[in-house]
Scaffold this motif. Structure first.
Motif, short mmCIF file in Angstrom:
data_model
loop_
_atom_site.label_atom_id
_atom_site.label_comp_id
_atom_site.label_asym_id
_atom_site.label_seq_id
_atom_site.Cartn_x
_atom_site.Cartn_y
_atom_site.Cartn_z
N MET A 1 4.60 -1.88 -0.82
CA MET A 1 4.40 -3.48 -0.28
C MET A 1 4.91 -4.62 1.58
N TRP A 2 3.51 -4.39 1.87
CA TRP A 2 4.28 -5.34 2.91
C TRP A 2 4.95 -6.64 2.44
N ARG A 3 5.84 -7.33 2.77
CA ARG A 3 6.35 -8.38 2.44
C ARG A 3 7.30 -8.93 4.10
N PRO A 4 6.56 -10.48 4.12
CA PRO A 4 6.91 -11.48 5.42
C PRO A 4 8.36 -12.02 5.46
N TRP A 5 8.62 -11.04 5.10
CA TRP A 5 10.42 -12.25 4.33
C TRP A 5 11.13 -10.89 4.70
N SER A 6 10.64 -9.56 4.91
CA SER A 6 11.32 -8.70 5.33
C SER A 6 12.14 -8.33 6.23
N SER A 7 13.70 -7.89 5.99
CA SER A 7 14.56 -7.59 7.39
C SER A 7 13.22 -6.37 8.28
N HIS A 8 12.37 -6.13 8.25
CA HIS A 8 12.08 -5.25 8.69
C HIS A 8 10.24 -5.36 8.71
N PRO A 9 9.48 -5.79 9.31
CA PRO A 9 8.53 -6.35 8.45
C PRO A 9 7.20 -5.01 9.73
N VAL A 10 6.82 -4.52 10.93
CA VAL A 10 7.03 -3.20 10.97
C VAL A 10 6.68 -2.26 10.60
N SER A 11 7.90 -1.28 9.72
CA SER A 11 8.24 -0.91 9.22
C SER A 11 7.59 -0.41 7.97
N ASP A 12 7.27 -1.86 7.10
CA ASP A 12 7.04 -2.04 5.87
C ASP A 12 5.69 -2.11 6.18
N LEU A 13 5.03 -2.71 7.12
CA LEU A 13 3.83 -2.93 7.37
C LEU A 13 3.38 -1.41 8.27
N LEU A 14 3.95 -0.45 8.54
CA LEU A 14 3.80 1.42 8.65
C LEU A 14 3.17 1.46 7.24
N GLN A 15 4.29 1.45 5.88
CA GLN A 15 4.60 2.12 5.01
C GLN A 15 3.67 1.32 4.16
N THR A 16 2.85 0.10 4.34
CA THR A 16 1.41 0.34 3.54
C THR A 16 0.54 0.74 3.80
N ILE A 17 0.54 0.63 4.86
CA ILE A 17 -0.56 1.15 5.92
C ILE A 17 -0.89 2.90 4.87
N ARG A 18 0.69 3.63 5.48
CA ARG A 18 0.35 5.42 4.57
C ARG A 18 0.28 5.27 3.12
N SER A 19 0.75 3.47 2.40
CA SER A 19 0.45 4.13 0.77
C SER A 19 -0.52 5.04 0.42
N THR A 20 -0.05 6.18 -0.71
CA THR A 20 -1.56 6.43 -0.74
C THR A 20 -2.35 5.92 -2.21
N PRO A 21 -3.37 5.59 -2.38
CA PRO A 21 -4.07 5.15 -3.03
C PRO A 21 -4.22 5.70 -4.12
N SER A 22 -4.37 4.56 -4.97
CA SER A 22 -4.58 4.83 -6.81
C SER A 22 -6.58 5.39 -6.95
N GLY A 23 -6.65 6.08 -7.69
CA GLY A 23 -7.86 6.31 -7.37
C GLY A 23 -9.20 5.59 -7.63
N LYS A 24 -8.77 4.04 -8.71
CA LYS A 24 -9.14 3.18 -8.95
C LYS A 24 -9.69 2.69 -7.79
N SER A 25 -7.93 2.29 -7.07
CA SER A 25 -9.27 1.25 -5.90
C SER A 25 -9.23 1.87 -4.49
N LEU A 26 -9.49 3.41 -4.74
CA LEU A 26 -9.78 4.43 -3.43
C LEU A 26 -11.29 4.33 -4.00
N ASN A 27 -11.77 4.26 -5.35
CA ASN A 27 -13.06 4.10 -6.00
C ASN A 27 -14.44 2.77 -5.49
N GLU A 28 -13.02 1.77 -5.88
CA GLU A 28 -13.00 0.47 -5.24
C GLU A 28 -13.65 0.17 -4.00
#
Length: 93
Positions: A1-28
């Motif tokens: 999850m991306w946290r604006p107070w993180s020490s590596h915001p770009v890495s966290d943002l990229l991790q958020t984008i690359r994370s695998t969605p759950s079936g429920k969130s994909l269906n939504e």
């Protein structure tokens, strides 16, 4: 999850984008795209198929260009991103 107070915001943002969605969130997400006339769903012997509508095909080059710009930005600022400081943002009700 991306946290604006993180020490590596770009890495966290990229991790958020690359994370695998759950079936429920994909269906939504698929349902929202259908409701906006960007994709259509059909059944076949292989299962459910989703295809872009003409509107979705018109939007695709814009989305791909945006993704390319985000990737270039991330590469440019990945090493030079200073740690973000501050407090945790307050949640809105």
């Amino acid at each position: 999850m991306w946290r604006p107070w993180s020490s590596h915001p770009v890495s966290d943002l990229l991790q958020t984008i690359r994370s695998t969605p759950s079936g429920k969130s994909l269906n939504e997400a698929l349902r929202r795209l259908q409701n906006r006339d960007l994709i259509v769903r059909s059944s076949s012997d292989e299962g459910l198929l989703y295809q872009l509508t003409p509107t979705g095909r018109q939007l695709l080059p814009l989305l791909l260009g945006f993704m390319q710009e985000i990737q270039q930005w991330a590469e440019r600022y990945r090493d030079s991103a200073a740690p973000m400081t501050g407090t945790r943002p307050t949640r809105r009700p």
